[in-house]
Write a protein that holds these residues in place. Structure first.
Motif: not given
Lengths: 340, 340
Positions: A2, A4, A47, A49, A51-54, A56-57, B53, B57, B116
DNA sequence: AAAATCGTCGTAAACGATTACATTAAAGCT
DNA sequence: AGCTTTAATGTAATCGTTTACGACGATTTT
């Protein structure tokens, strides 16, 4: 798989800007309660969440540290890990564990994996297959502090935590000597492991100190697993070359030897006394209970993790130091000289 | 902490665009050999490493799967992990391991950590403290497939890999019955663990099948560690309530019991016979060697990981199924009826 | 009543990489 | 010579967030 929901989706649905959405979700002061509520509801509905990558970037912190161990089938590393985890948890960091399976290649793969997860520091106990020295150095150069423990790199300059194998092997051997054993042998570990060398050196020096003859025939390679100890002992029995006592590289080999001794109808310590190394839970459970060196496994983990945290906090480059922890000898029935 | 060099830095140094740099480093066809060389040299000079990251992304794949286990002090999970790692490695994926230490909170923290890090799937054996059911469900809903093994969620609908604890406990008990033991007891595991319940149920049903009386006094809680088995056995000895045989929840408790038996001057299996569960290496090393159920730990890992890979590849939602693996009983001296 | 303050929110530029599309110059073709 | 092809590079949008800055109306201050 799916897709996000993103900030943009929420913004579009509510007809507001992504900035406001972001601020609302971060519960900032400069956004009205109504919109906050709206955003939170919509986020839940979709729903959402982050995006952890964004993320952290953006803020460049992961609060994660990486760990590489050769294996965790023996009880040693799991105990060390407990110690590490305690420190890491207290400091609010996360721990990512990898297993190199004693393979140099997998070790490098794991280091890369940890690196690509942007761990902020690495704890490592190297494989017995060889050292990825260039890579360790590269990590350090690129700003990821590395701390070695137990099995350390001989070339790379970084903090190291070890126990004084040499001294403890020396003590263990002296313990057998003082107990009046005459013919003392050594079951050696994997030859290219520094701990093997250290323990062997300790054995030899203790023997020499007490003017015992040291020849190659009193040292037998028995590896790291119980089967090897079993076979090594069987060989001695077959050759009718029975020592009074054996200082074994570790507990498993000692237990293997014990099994061979019993099977041959011999008795421990009456016929052959045994000393193990790096205390396992089983040592106390077997008959007779096994004398062994108890390494401060938990402490090793705590110390190594603390050294890493130190480096992470002081941005100052501290001079790398090697911490030698002391261990203790648990004397049990397997090394008691009943003839004395 | 040093700053990383970026594409932009290289581009600036060479006075070209970041696009060209990116292409040169990716070794694309549409960039001249000269600039490629220049870029590569400059990259090396600046010690350039792509920011993971940013990359993620973009292409949204991590090729990583996450694992959560309660602990790995016993040999069980390490062996399972070996199986998992084999499948994961073959599929070209990476494995990130976390340890929940039997804590529900830490488990959730670990799941978040894995999430994450954008793992593409999760393998989990849940804590005995409770189930984070809502969170498992949330993961699945957000597109991260989850596979349970060994300790499974009772509520969440997802693939599960378990062994048939009930049946094997049944067999183990019958084994004792067929061997002619009269007074058979059970040392029960942690009460809120499904495996404990299953093994207890197997024991009870086997007893009932053979018309043995089942009362609460033949079942004693002994937990999961050897000390507990030791204490439970000491209690029985103190109360002079000696059974002929005991079916223990696991090997450690059986070994603890064995120690107590020996210390009391009793003999196994002469006075009290023992059966363990989930074969440990030590089972063969003690005297007498311990009868135990050998779980296919490696297989469990392989199966669980394969189920996850299946889900990752078929984007189709396969109906979740529960795989029950069979185990085998290793009969050794500790459960032989010498009086028969 | 003009000025300062405040509460809300949008605009747009980052973070570091990738890539579709556009551009340019040189080479190849008739 | 004029046109197409090809090679090599640049431009700019994109991934999903965060955040400095500015805008705007409403309230408060003097």
């Amino acid at each position: 798989m799916k897709k996000y929901a993103t900030l943009k989706d929420i913004a579009k649905a509510l007809n507001i800007s992504t900035a406001t959405v972001s601020r609302a979700l971060a519960d900032r002061w400069d956004v009205s309660c109504e919109t906050k509520k709206l955003v939170q509801e919509e986020a839940k509905r979709q729903n959402y969440r982050p995006n952890p990558m964004a993320t952290r970037l953006q803020n460049k912190r992961t609060k994660t540290i990486g760990l590489v161990v050769p294996e965790f089938k023996s009880a040693f590393f799991p105990n060390v890990i407990s110690g590490i985890q305690k420190v890491i948890d207290d400091a609010g960091y996360n721990l990512l564990i990898t297993q190199s399976q004693e393979s140099k290649e997998i070790e490098e793969k794991n280091l890369k994996l940890l690196e690509s997860n942007m761990v902020e520091g690495i704890l490592i106990s190297i494989t017995r297959e060889g050292e990825n020295d260039e890579y360790y150095q590269r990590l350090i150069d690129s700003g990821i502090p590395v701390v070695f423990f137990n099995r350390v790199s001989s070339k790379v300059d970084a903090p190291k935590v070890i126990i004084d194998d040499y001294r403890l092997a020396f003590f263990a051997t002296e313990h057998l000597i003082y107990n009046g054993f005459k013919k003392i042998y050594h079951f050696e570990g994997p030859v290219n492991l520094s701990v093997s060398k250290e323990r062997k050196r300790g054995f030899i020096d203790a023997m020499k100190k007490h003017h015992r003859e040291v020849s190659e025939k009193i040292i037998h390679t028995a590896g790291v697993f119980s089967e090897k100890g079993y076979i090594a002992m069987q060989n001695l029995i077959a050759k009718n070359d029975l020592p009074d006592a054996i200082f074994c590289f570790n507990d498993p080999t000692a237990l293997g030897a014990l099994k061979a001794i019993k099977e041959a109808g011999l008795k421990c310590p009456d016929d052959v006394a045994l000393v193990g190394f790096s205390e396992t839970e089983i040592a106390q459970l077997v008959e007779p209970p096994l004398t062994s060196i108890e390494q401060p496994t938990f402490e090793i983990g705590v110390t190594a993790a603390s050294l890493l945290m130190e480096q992470l906090n002081d941005c100052v480059v501290t001079p790398s130091r090697t911490v030698k922890l002391i261990a203790k000898m648990n004397i049990r029935k397997s090394s008691i000289n009943i003839k004395k």
